[in-house]
Design a protein around this motif. Structure first.
Motif, PDB file in Angstrom:
ATOM      1  N   ASP A   1       0.837  -1.208   0.000  1.00 12.68           N
ATOM      2  CA  ASP A   1       0.000   0.000   0.000  1.00 12.68           C
ATOM      3  C   ASP A   1       0.866   1.249   0.000  1.00 12.68           C
ATOM      4  N   LEU A   2       1.908   1.221   0.800  1.00  9.80           N
ATOM      5  CA  LEU A   2       2.813   2.378   0.840  1.00  9.80           C
ATOM      6  C   LEU A   2       3.523   2.579  -0.496  1.00  9.80           C
ATOM      7  N   LYS A   3       3.906   1.499  -1.137  1.00 12.04           N
ATOM      8  CA  LYS A   3       4.567   1.581  -2.431  1.00 12.04           C
ATOM      9  C   LYS A   3       3.617   2.162  -3.479  1.00 12.04           C
ATOM     10  N   GLU A   4       2.373   1.736  -3.467  1.00 14.49           N
ATOM     11  CA  GLU A   4       1.379   2.277  -4.405  1.00 14.49           C
ATOM     12  C   GLU A   4       1.157   3.762  -4.161  1.00 14.49           C
ATOM     13  N   LEU A   5       1.086   4.139  -2.903  1.00 13.16           N
ATOM     14  CA  LEU A   5       0.915   5.555  -2.558  1.00 13.16           C
ATOM     15  C   LEU A   5       2.114   6.374  -3.030  1.00 13.16           C
ATOM     16  N   LYS A   6       3.297   5.841  -2.831  1.00 10.67           N
ATOM     17  CA  LYS A   6       4.518   6.514  -3.281  1.00 10.67           C
ATOM     18  C   LYS A   6       4.521   6.663  -4.793  1.00 10.67           C
ATOM     19  N   ASP A   7       4.154   5.609  -5.508  1.00  9.76           N
ATOM     20  CA  ASP A   7       4.092   5.671  -6.966  1.00  9.76           C
ATOM     21  C   ASP A   7       3.058   6.688  -7.441  1.00  9.76           C
ATOM     22  N   LEU A   8       1.945   6.748  -6.773  1.00 15.78           N
ATOM     23  CA  LEU A   8       0.901   7.719  -7.121  1.00 15.78           C
ATOM     24  C   LEU A   8       1.399   9.147  -6.925  1.00 15.78           C
ATOM     25  N   ILE A   9       2.041   9.390  -5.813  1.00 19.98           N
ATOM     26  CA  ILE A   9       2.566  10.730  -5.534  1.00 19.98           C
ATOM     27  C   ILE A   9       3.647  11.097  -6.548  1.00 19.98           C
ATOM     28  N   ASN A  10       4.531  10.166  -6.856  1.00 18.49           N
ATOM     29  CA  ASN A  10       5.584  10.434  -7.840  1.00 18.49           C
ATOM     30  C   ASN A  10       5.012  10.716  -9.217  1.00 18.49           C
ATOM     31  N   SER A  11       3.979   9.985  -9.610  1.00 24.09           N
ATOM     32  CA  SER A  11       3.375  10.226 -10.924  1.00 24.09           C
ATOM     33  C   SER A  11       2.735  11.613 -10.980  1.00 24.09           C
ATOM     34  N   LYS A  12       2.123  12.041  -9.887  1.00 20.46           N
ATOM     35  CA  LYS A  12       1.527  13.386  -9.847  1.00 20.46           C
ATOM     36  C   LYS A  12       2.612  14.454  -9.963  1.00 20.46           C
ATOM     37  N   PHE A  13       3.728  14.243  -9.258  1.00 19.65           N
ATOM     38  CA  PHE A  13       4.827  15.202  -9.340  1.00 19.65           C
ATOM     39  C   PHE A  13       5.447  15.230 -10.736  1.00 19.65           C
ATOM     40  N   GLU A  14       5.511  14.095 -11.411  1.00 24.04           N
ATOM     41  CA  GLU A  14       6.029  14.059 -12.774  1.00 24.04           C
ATOM     42  C   GLU A  14       5.129  14.848 -13.718  1.00 24.04           C
ATOM     43  N   LYS A  15       3.815  14.727 -13.528  1.00 25.65           N
ATOM     44  CA  LYS A  15       2.880  15.500 -14.354  1.00 25.65           C
ATOM     45  C   LYS A  15       3.068  16.994 -14.119  1.00 25.65           C
ATOM     46  N   ILE A  16       3.233  17.366 -12.863  1.00 26.03           N
ATOM     47  CA  ILE A  16       3.443  18.781 -12.536  1.00 26.03           C
ATOM     48  C   ILE A  16       4.759  19.266 -13.131  1.00 26.03           C
ATOM     49  N   ASP A  17       5.811  18.446 -13.046  1.00 25.01           N
ATOM     50  CA  ASP A  17       7.103  18.811 -13.634  1.00 25.01           C
ATOM     51  C   ASP A  17       6.984  19.008 -15.142  1.00 25.01           C
ATOM     52  N   ASN A  18       6.244  18.136 -15.802  1.00 28.59           N
ATOM     53  CA  ASN A  18       6.045  18.270 -17.250  1.00 28.59           C
ATOM     54  C   ASN A  18       5.325  19.575 -17.583  1.00 28.59           C
ATOM     55  N   LYS A  19       4.340  19.923 -16.788  1.00 23.33           N
ATOM     56  CA  LYS A  19       3.607  21.172 -17.025  1.00 23.33           C
ATOM     57  C   LYS A  19       4.522  22.372 -16.820  1.00 23.33           C
ATOM     58  N   PHE A  20       5.350  22.336 -15.783  1.00 23.52           N
ATOM     59  CA  PHE A  20       6.295  23.425 -15.551  1.00 23.52           C
ATOM     60  C   PHE A  20       7.300  23.543 -16.692  1.00 23.52           C
ATOM     61  N   GLU A  21       7.748  22.404 -17.207  1.00 22.45           N
ATOM     62  CA  GLU A  21       8.684  22.439 -18.333  1.00 22.45           C
ATOM     63  C   GLU A  21       8.049  23.101 -19.550  1.00 22.45           C
ATOM     64  N   ARG A  22       6.779  22.781 -19.820  1.00 22.53           N
ATOM     65  CA  ARG A  22       6.085  23.412 -20.949  1.00 22.53           C
ATOM     66  C   ARG A  22       5.927  24.914 -20.724  1.00 22.53           C
TER      67      ARG A  22
END
Length: 93
Positions: free
Chosen positions: A8-29
Motif C-alpha cells: 500500500d505504501l509503495k502504491e501511494l509513493k508511486d501515485l505521488i511520484n506520478s503526480k509530481f512528474e505531471k506537474i514537472d512536465n507542465k512546468f517544463e512546458r
C-alpha cells in the motif's frame, strides 16, 4: 481497523511520484513558452528600434522639405509684394 502494508505504501509513493512528474512536465512546458515569449519580445524590440530609426530619418527629411517649401513661399511672397509695390508706387508715365 485496517493495517497498512508495504505494498500500500509503495502504491501511494508511486501515485505521488506520478503526480509530481505531471506537474514537472507542465512546468517544463510553461518554461519553454516563457523562453519563446522572451525571444519574441527581444525580436520585437529590435524591430521597433529599427522602425524608430527609419521614422527619425523620415522626420529629418520632412523637416528639410518643409524648410525648403517655406523658403520658396517666402521668396514668392516677397517678389509679389515687390511687384505690387512697383506697380502702385512707381506707375509708368
Amino acid at each position: 481497523m485496517s493495517t497498512v502494508t508495504d505494498n500500500d505504501l509503495k502504491e501511494l509513493k508511486d501515485l505521488i511520484n506520478s503526480k509530481f512528474e505531471k506537474i514537472d512536465n507542465k512546468f517544463e512546458r510553461v518554461f519553454e513558452e516563457l523562453t519563446d515569449i522572451k525571444v519574441d519580445i527581444a525580436t520585437l524590440k529590435t524591430e521597433v528600434s529599427t522602425i524608430n530609426k527609419r521614422l527619425d530619418s523620415v522626420d529629418n527629411r520632412l523637416n528639410t522639405v518643409t524648410l525648403g517649401v517655406f523658403g520658396l513661399i517666402g521668396v514668392l511672397v516677397t517678389s509679389l509684394l515687390t511687384f505690387v509695390g512697383k506697380v502702385v508706387f512707381f506707375p509708368n508715365p
